[in-house]
Structure formats: C-alpha cells, structure tokens
Design an enzyme around this catalytic site. Structure first.
Site, PDB file in Angstrom:
ATOM      1  N   GLY A   1       0.816  -1.213   0.000  1.00  0.00           N
ATOM      2  CA  GLY A   1       0.000   0.000   0.000  1.00  0.00           C
ATOM      3  C   GLY A   1       0.848   1.261   0.000  1.00  0.00           C
TER       4      GLY A   1
ATOM      5  CG  ASP B   1       4.548  11.318  13.272  1.00  0.00           C
ATOM      6  OD1 ASP B   1       3.442  10.780  13.105  1.00  0.00           O
ATOM      7  OD2 ASP B   1       5.570  10.696  13.597  1.00  0.00           O
TER       8      ASP B   1
ATOM      9  CG  HIS C   1       5.841   6.982  13.696  1.00  0.00           C
ATOM     10  ND1 HIS C   1       5.060   8.041  13.261  1.00  0.00           N
ATOM     11  CD2 HIS C   1       5.269   5.877  13.168  1.00  0.00           C
ATOM     12  CE1 HIS C   1       4.087   7.589  12.503  1.00  0.00           C
ATOM     13  NE2 HIS C   1       4.189   6.268  12.428  1.00  0.00           N
TER      14      HIS C   1
END
Ligand code: NAI
Ligand code: OAA
Length: 334
Positions: free
Chosen positions: A12, A143, A172
C-alpha cells in the site's frame, strides 16, 4: 547517479512511494523488491518517461541481492500494518540483506513500530560490523506533514499548509509523538490553549488511528505516508548532492552526534539510544542532531511522558534481535 531501492515495493505504501521516487529526476536507478508483484509494478513504472531505470525482483534467485546491489538509498516500507511482532522478523531479514550487499547505503525505515524497527536495523548492522549511525533514519515525516496540515486547518489557511513547519520530536507512536507547536513557523491563535491545544496534540499523536478508522479494515495510512517518505528521501538526496542546511526531524541513533546527544540530555532526554529530533543532513548523513530549543512547560510534560515508552520500545527492538542471534548460536540450523 543515485540508486534508490524500495523493500516492500508492492504494498500500500510501496507502490505510491515507488511512483514518487520514479518521478524524482535525481534518481537514475530504482530497484523494487517485495515477496509479491514487483515485476508488474516495475514494468508499469518503467513506462514513465523519467530518468530512473527500474528493476523489480522477487525472492527466488537472489532477488533481494540483485535489487540492493549498488544502492545509495534504501527505503523499507515492508511489513504488515499494526502487527509489530511480524514486522520485527521481516525488518531483520531485510536489514541482513542491506548489511551484506550495500552496507554503505542510507537506510530509511518506515515499517512499524519505528521506535523498535530502527533499533532492530542498528543491531543487525552491529552484528555484521557495518553499523554507521549517521546513515540510519526512522521516517517520522508523516507526523510532521500531519502537523503542518492540521495547523493550517486551524488557521483556516489551507493554501499555507506546505509552508507550515512544526518540529515533531520523540518517536513515532502515540504519546511518543511530541509536536513542538510553540515553534511553529505559523503561530497558533492565542486562544489555542486548554482543550483546543490538547485536542490538536492528540490529533497529531493519533493521526494514524483516524486513517485506520476511516479505511474501516482496509489498512492504515499509505498515500500520505508515500508522500512523506518521498519527501524525506528527497531531502537525503539533496544533502548527498551537496546542498547545505537541510534540517528535518527523524528518529535517529543518538550516537550519530555525541554533542547533540549531550545537549538533548540537558533538555531531559536521558538514557535513550534513539530519539527523533531536528537533524541536519549532509553528504555523509547526520551532521548534527539539534536539541529541543525553547519549549513550553506543556511541551516539557509531553517530552517527559514520551521517554519511558520510547525506552521500552527501543529495548523491545534490541532484545528481539539479541534473542534471535542467541537462539541461532545455540542452534545454528535455525
Ligand atoms: N512510519 C510511518 O509513519 C508509517 C509506517 N507504516 C508502516 O508501514 C508498513 C507497511 O504498510 P502498508 O504498505 O500499508 O502495508 P501493506 O501490507 O500494504 O504492504 C506491505 C508490503 O510488504 C511486503 N512484504 C511482507 N514481507 C516482506 C518481506 N519479507 N520482504 C519484502 N517485502 C515484504 C508485502 O508483500 C506487502 O506488499 C507497516 O508496518 C505500517 O505499519 C504505515 C504508515 C505510516
Ligand atoms: O498508525 C498506523 O498504523 C500507521 C502509522 O504509523 C501512521 O499512520 O502514522
């Protein structure tokens, strides 16, 4: 001449990331590896009229080795979303390939949990005697991208989103993601305090959940991650080409810059081997790890809350690799 490689290129994230790297005119060779579909993805991308020559390989016949040969930059988005145990094994296997075939390449780790997978890569490189902390990066750019977008949204200036810069430090995952909103290039309205401030911090920290929920069982962020990964890779390439003063947050080994680590220690970041902070990039990788600068007492609290979880996540990664190597030593057939 820059050869970029994507490990997990059919996934993906892997596919749109490979597309964005293919259209980066600085990249002259693009190697794609995955356990499925890479010949098709490579054939498809190879028709795009940009300089990069594309190859795609599968595991049999040394596919990974052929793809990694001569790589300058390797990006790893291989793995399964939200299945940390599985990804440890995958990342260890891919890091072993890099350590063996192209140990001098820049390595950009996207596979989650980044707070543990980056230490996993470091341990594998140490075992192979090729560890260079200046060239290992956990990609936390999503982020940063989210922080820019959400701040522009609050300011009701979506057109400014690409120019909004907010340092995001820590790690993260959840509370380890610490946006330093007081350092935003675009100050937030004075009344953004209390609940509104807490809601914005939470949205940046848990942005991944927002996408997982909206995708309703079809995985986690892929397109925004591909954008973020390509942005960070491009910064590395620009720095390698000699551009100076490129600074971006990334989750890096703190032994990449001892002075930087000491300054972070004075800012309360203690007993951590890895941390995400603003990093200055150069042709050989990390030039300087910046400390946190002036932060508010609220931000100090967020940093404090991030540290124990980061410590645990880092230890999980290190212990995972050490246990595997110990088991292998006891039983070499493993
Ligand atoms: N750092 C970050 O900000 C973000 C990280 N992620 C993480 O990125 C990873 C990938 O996510 P998606 O692309 O959505 O997953 P995906 O499942 O769509 O794709 C993963 C790909 O990895 C491949 N793969 C699995 N084992 C492999 C191996 N041993 N060697 C090579 N390739 C292998 C699979 O065949 C698949 O094509 C996940 O761990 C996810 O949590 C996702 C979003 C943001
Ligand atoms: O949340 C996830 O599983 C994927 C991720 O890391 C993100 O979107 O930031």
């Amino acid at each position: 001449m820059v050869k970029a490689v994507v490990l997990g290129a059919a996934g993906g994230i892997g596919q749109p990331l490979s597309l964005l790297l293919k259209v980066n005119p600085q990249i002259t060779e693009l190697g794609l590896y995955d356990i499925v579909n890479t010949p098709g993805v490579a054939a498809d991308l190879s028709h795009i009229a940009t300089p990069a020559v594309v190859i795609g390989r599968l595991p049999p016949d040394d596919g990974m080795q052929a793809v990694l040969a001569g790589a300058d930059l390797v990006v790893i988005p291989a793995g399964v979303p939200r299945k940390p145990g599985i990804n440890g094994k995958i990342v260890m296997e891919l890091a072993t390939g890099i350590a063996t075939v192209c140990p001098k390449a820049f390595v950009l780790v996207i596979s989650n949990p980044v707070n543990s997978t980056v230490p996993i890569v470091a341990e594998v490189f140490k075992k192979h005697g090729v560890y260079n902390p200046k060239k290992l990066f956990g990609v936390t750019t999503l982020d940063v991208v989210r922080a820019s977008t959400f701040v522009a949204e609050i300011l009701q200036k979506p057109e400014e989103a690409p120019k909004v810069v907010v340092p995001v430090v820590g790690g993260h995952s959840g509370v380890t993601i610490v946006p330093l909103l007081s350092q935003s290039t675009h100050p937030l309205p004075g009344d953004l305090s209390g609940d509104a401030y807490a809601a914005l911090v939470k949205r940046i920290q848990f942005g991944g959940d927002e996408v997982v929920k909206a995708k309703d069982g079809a995985g986690s962020a892929t397109l925004s991650m591909a954008y973020a990964g390509a942005e960070f890779a491009n910064k590395i390439i620009r720095a390698v080409k000699g551009e100076r003063g490129i600074v971006a947050p990334s989750f890096v080994p703190l032994d990449a810059d001892r002075d930087g680590a000491t300054a972070l220690g004075r800012a309360g970041v203690v007993d951590l081997e890895f941390f995400s902070s603003n990093v200055e990039l150069g042709p050989e990788g990390v030039v300087k790890i910046h400390s946190l600068g002036r932060i508010t007492s609220q931000e100090e609290e967020l940093v404090k809350a991030a540290i124990p979880e980061l410590r645990t996540n880092i230890k999980t990664g290190v212990d995972f690799v050490r246990a595997k190597y110990e088991a292998e030593e006891k039983n070499p057939r493993l």
